[in-house]
Scaffold this active site. Structure first.
Site, PDB file in Angstrom:
ATOM      1  N   TYR A 236       4.318   6.195  10.880  1.00 20.30           N
ATOM      2  CA  TYR A 236       4.611   4.852  11.395  1.00 20.30           C
ATOM      3  C   TYR A 236       5.455   4.006  10.459  1.00 20.30           C
ATOM      4  CZ  TYR A 236       0.300   4.012   8.690  1.00 20.30           C
ATOM      5  OH  TYR A 236      -0.657   3.972   7.721  1.00 20.30           O
TER       6      TYR A 236
ATOM      7  N   HIS B  56      -3.633   4.637   4.569  1.00 24.83           N
ATOM      8  CA  HIS B  56      -4.743   3.694   4.731  1.00 24.83           C
ATOM      9  C   HIS B  56      -6.020   4.308   4.166  1.00 24.83           C
ATOM     10  CE1 HIS B  56      -7.500   0.828   6.487  1.00 24.83           C
ATOM     11  NE2 HIS B  56      -8.145   1.816   7.052  1.00 24.83           N
TER      12      HIS B  56
ATOM     13  N   ARG C 230       0.863  -1.174   0.000  1.00 25.85           N
ATOM     14  CA  ARG C 230       0.000   0.000   0.000  1.00 25.85           C
ATOM     15  C   ARG C 230       0.903   1.228   0.000  1.00 25.85           C
ATOM     16  NH1 ARG C 230      -2.225   0.951   5.445  1.00 25.85           N
ATOM     17  NH2 ARG C 230      -0.796   2.697   5.440  1.00 25.85           N
TER      18      ARG C 230
END
Lengths: 389, 471
Positions: A288, A279, A275
């Site tokens: 992160y 998100h 990805r």
């Protein structure tokens, strides 16, 4: 920067799946990140019919859905959509599998499979309808044989298994295909669905797009073995495929579909992808994850890869590129127009699309609600209603 | 034509974002989806793509500004229809103007339909919509802090559990139905002021119209200014209830209580002590020549005990100065005494009470009470207190949770002195027993300090001779 040809993830990537138990296996790969077509003794057979023309059209589809994704993200930033889950980086996994399906197959997807929806022929406005908050669901599932996206993580796998049990009862040879992510494999629903699918040997394909991140949770924290190896515990055969290689994905999907059509039961496919975006538009992945990891995966970009393959074959002409770009722009323009001119829903629309047959209880509620709404415009009526209390 | 771009909700339910920088300047020509700014939300730094193709006309907000969702941040000069088709897909259709409107929904266009995008209009204050939410603060927020301090009302005699007070006013909104609420809102009527005649006090449409009758505003007319609605004075309602405008001491009390209760974290401790020795001492003192004509009560001794105990626990005589991020320790004691007066609760204080002898203290207490009851307390005596005592015992009450006088660290409530079966020298005896309730600001005072102070006060009242160990 070194590009690892296996596509397993750069050595610098902290999130590459590690396999302390020695269960790792190679990815099925037909096209390397540099666009070289490599032969595979088993899987070449499944894409032997793919012509140059079809390769070009796969390239077009992948480019178009990336454009849809970019446009939808922009629409969100412009306040036209409340939220959008980008699929950037997962185009090959979605187009390769989506294009392998038959019309009578049925798709149960998560919210990120907008590329699969595009393959199913969904109206582009319907893709953004839910994300604009205009309806609780975007389209008629039976019109394109694809359920509307499931927001509950993994719940759609149960729906697919149930649908597949129906196919089995009908004696048909269509297949239910369910899409979910790496995080979903940790959900109870997915595990239950796999138990049932194996028990009844129903025609369902579990297509897991391992994009390495369940929002901010890396896949390595969730599984100490490769996700594909989890399927063995259910007695379900599995394939581990390079999810950024559109041909390999198509081959693997066809293998699974063929097994299901011939009564061979479920198959689990782990499409290893990444990805590359957040998100959702409300997420900030830089908080992160390591920028180096993204860089490693950018080198394995699915669209660059098929473009490189086309170039090697001398197919990537200016004409093709312009044609694909025009198509992508037109699609994006259509979606934007559909989105920004979408009429607001009427209050009573909330009662639509709940039951397919008349329901007296719901009818009563609708009647009450209609009269309640009328009370705003007709004070006299409201007064008498008030008096009746 | 000019198009405005309003700041959208970039995450799910965000209310504001900070403009980090502009990537364009006034006069620049931009294309659809060209990045025009970088914006930081509580969740992420994101790039803003231009919703229009055109020329930047004005940048409304400077970099570094935090902007509320829905506020215009940039204006575009957008070509009219002819040019639009070429410039961008968004402008192909009749809906070209739509985007900006949608962005601002629920903020600027409040009276229109509720926002239909997730997270829109979530918690944006200062909209005209939620009149009902603003009702929660009685007497307004303590923006009147200064005024409140000038005449500091405090938890007093009647308010055994004052904490319940503010809570009460924030609970349920008046019972009514949505159409009637809408009618009331349209007419500018505050339902809190309307008496409901329906079942269980339900406010009906008639009630609202009757309330407005003097103003003769039939349903559906122009909304009246809420400020003009006159409270009270409806014939039939006045029979069943009495309405008093919130003002004066009541208003200050309310503001001070709300301010104190919701800024200072209160902790309350209770101590029940046998004060028989103190009562015996009182009796002895009353007979003495020195105290002839001086009013001596348990409050007198308790006040003295507080002043003595404070020397060992100075933290209770201090103030939290949030503005300067400092703790102010007082080297003097202005002892406040809650007094019920005809106008309401006041807390006059005795200046430099720590320097007074017992006689002087007794005289000062008597004078203070008399002046307060006569309503003649000078404003100077109402401000500058450093710690307070409230004597709820005179109402026959044993204990409660006093609310701090704003700015003070502690308040002691004295309970009634009762003859109670009590352990005395290994036997049960009828003793004079009293409960002390001490609330303190837990930011300033720890449990240890508060407990020690309360134990000291209790020890003095239980055995006045203990003073010898403390001074």
């Amino acid at each position: 920067m070194s590009i690892d040809e296996t596509g397993q993830g750069g050595t610098a990537a902290p999130n590459s799946a590690r396999h302390p138990h020695g269960q790792g296996r190679d990815l099925v790969q037909l096209v390397t990140p540099s666009g070289e077509r490599v032969s595979h003794p088993e899987f070449d057979y499944w894409v032997r019919d793919i012509t140059d023309e079809q390769l070009c059209s796969l390239f077009e589809d992948m480019t178009v859905i990336r454009r849809i994704d970019v446009e939808a993200t922009a629409l969100q930033r412009q306040g036209e959509l409340a939220l959008w889950p980008p699929l950037l980086g997962q185009e090959a996994a979605q187009i390769g599998s989506g294009r392998a399906l038959r019309l009578d197959d049925f798709v149960f997807s998560s919210y990120r499979e907008n590329g699969v929806a595009y393959c199913r022929g969904v109206d582009l406005t319907d893709i953004v309808r839910v994300w604009r908050g205009n309806a609780s669901s975007g389209w008629d599932p039976y019109a394109i044989n694809m359920a509307t996206p499931q927001i509950i993580i993994g719940a759609q796998t149960l729906h697919a298994t149930g649908y597949a049990m129906g196919i089995q009862n009908d004696g048909a040879d269509s297949v239910a295909v369910t899409y979910f992510g790496d995080g979903a494999t940790s959900e109870g629903d997915v595990n239950e669905a796999m138990v049932f699918a194996a028990s009844f040997q129903v025609p369902v394909v579990f297509f897991c797009t391992n994009n390495h991140w369940a929002i901010s949770e890396p896949v390595r924290l969730q599984s100490h073995i490769q996700l594909a190896d989890r399927a063995a515990g259910f007695g379900i055969p599995s394939l581990r495929v390079d999810g950024n290689d559109v041909l390999a994905v198509m081959a693997a999907t066809r293998v699974a579909l063929d097994r299901a059509r011939r009564g061979g039961g479920p198959t689990f496919i782990e499409a290893v992808s990444y990805r590359m975006g957040p998100h959702t538009t409300a997420d900030d992945p830089t908080r992160y994850r390591d920028a180096n990891e993204l860089e490693d995966w950018a080198a394995k970009d699915p669209i660059s890869r098929i473009a490189a393959l086309l170039e090697r074959k001398g197919l990537l002409t200016d004409g093709l590129q312009q044609q694909v770009k025009d198509k992508a722009d037109a699609v994006a323009r259509g979606m934007r127009t559909g989105c920004t001119t979408m009429p607001d829903p009427e209050p009573l629309d909330v009662f639509k699309h709940v039951y397919s047959t008349p329901n007296s209880w719901l009818d009563r509620q609708q009647d009450h609600y209609a009269r309640y709404l009328a009370s705003f415009g007709d004070p006299a009526g409201a007064v008498s209603e008030e008096g009746a209390r | 034509m000019i198009k405005e771009f309003r700041l959208p909700d970039l995450g799910e339910g965000l209310t504001e974002s900070e403009i980090l920088n502009w990537r364009v300047g006034v006069g620049d020509t931009v294309t659809l989806n060209q990045v025009i700014a970088e914006v930081e939300t509580a969740k992420a730094v994101v790039e803003l793509p231009s919703p229009f193709a055109g020329v930047i006309k004005e940048l409304h907000e400077q970099p570094g500004t935090v902007v509320e969702v829905g506020k215009p941040i940039v204006s575009f000069e957008v070509a009219d229809d002819a040019g639009q088709a070429a410039s961008g897909p968004a402008n192909l259709s009749a809906g070209a103007g739509e985007p900006a409107q949608l962005v601002g929904q629920g903020v600027a266009d409040a009276p229109k339909r509720e926002p239909n995008l997730v997270g829109y209009g979530a918690v944006v204050e200062s909209t005209s919509r939620p009149a009902r939410r603003q009702r929660n603060l009685p007497g307004g927020r303590p923006a009147e802090t200064n005024a409140a301090q000038a005449a500091p009302p405090v938890a007093g005699p009647a308010e055994t559990k004052p904490a319940a007070k503010p809570a009460e006013t924030t609970t349920e909104r008046p019972r009514s139905t949505p159409p009637v609420r809408k009618l009331a809102r349209d007419l500018g009527v505050d339902l809190a002021e309307v008496h409901g005649t329906g079942p269980r006090g339900l406010i009906t449409r008639e009630d609202v119209q009757e309330f407005l009758h003097p103003l003769a505003a039939p349903a559906g007319t122009e909304p009246a200014d809420p400020g003009q609605t006159v409270p009270g004075s409806r014939q039939d309602a006045s029979v069943r209830e009495t309405r008093t405008p919130i003002k004066g001491v009541r208003k200050f009390t309310a503001a001070a209580m709300v301010q104190s209760a919701f800024t200072a974290p209160h902790a309350t401790e209770f101590l029940t002590v046998d004060v028989t020795p103190a009562m015996e001492l009182l009796a002895k003192l009353r007979d003495s020549r020195e105290f002839a004509g001086v009013k001596l009560t348990p409050l007198t001794l308790a006040a003295k005990a507080v002043l003595i105990a404070l020397r060992r626990s100075p933290a209770l005589n201090s103030r939290w100065d949030g503005e300067n991020q400092e703790i102010v320790a007082y080297n003097y004691v202005n002892l406040g005494i809650a007094a019920a007066t005809p106008r309401g609760l006041t807390v006059p204080n005795i200046k430099d009470a720590d320097g007074l002898s017992l006689v002087q203290l007794a005289e000062a207490l008597a004078a203070l009470a008399e002046t307060a009851r006569a309503g003649r307390t000078a404003p100077g005596d109402l401000s500058g207190g450093t710690i307070s005592i409230t004597n709820i015992g005179v109402f026959g009450i044993d204990a409660g949770t006093p609310i701090l006088n704003p700015g003070e660290a502690a308040i002691l409530a004295l309970g009634a002195v009762r003859r109670t079966p009590w352990e005395y020298r290994g036997e049960i005896a009828l003793r004079q027993v009293m409960t002390l309730s001490l609330s303190f600001d837990h930011r300033l005072v720890d449990g240890e300090q508060g407990s020690r102070f309360l134990a000291d006060v209790g020890a003095i009242l239980a055995d006045p001779g203990m003073v010898l160990t403390m001074v």
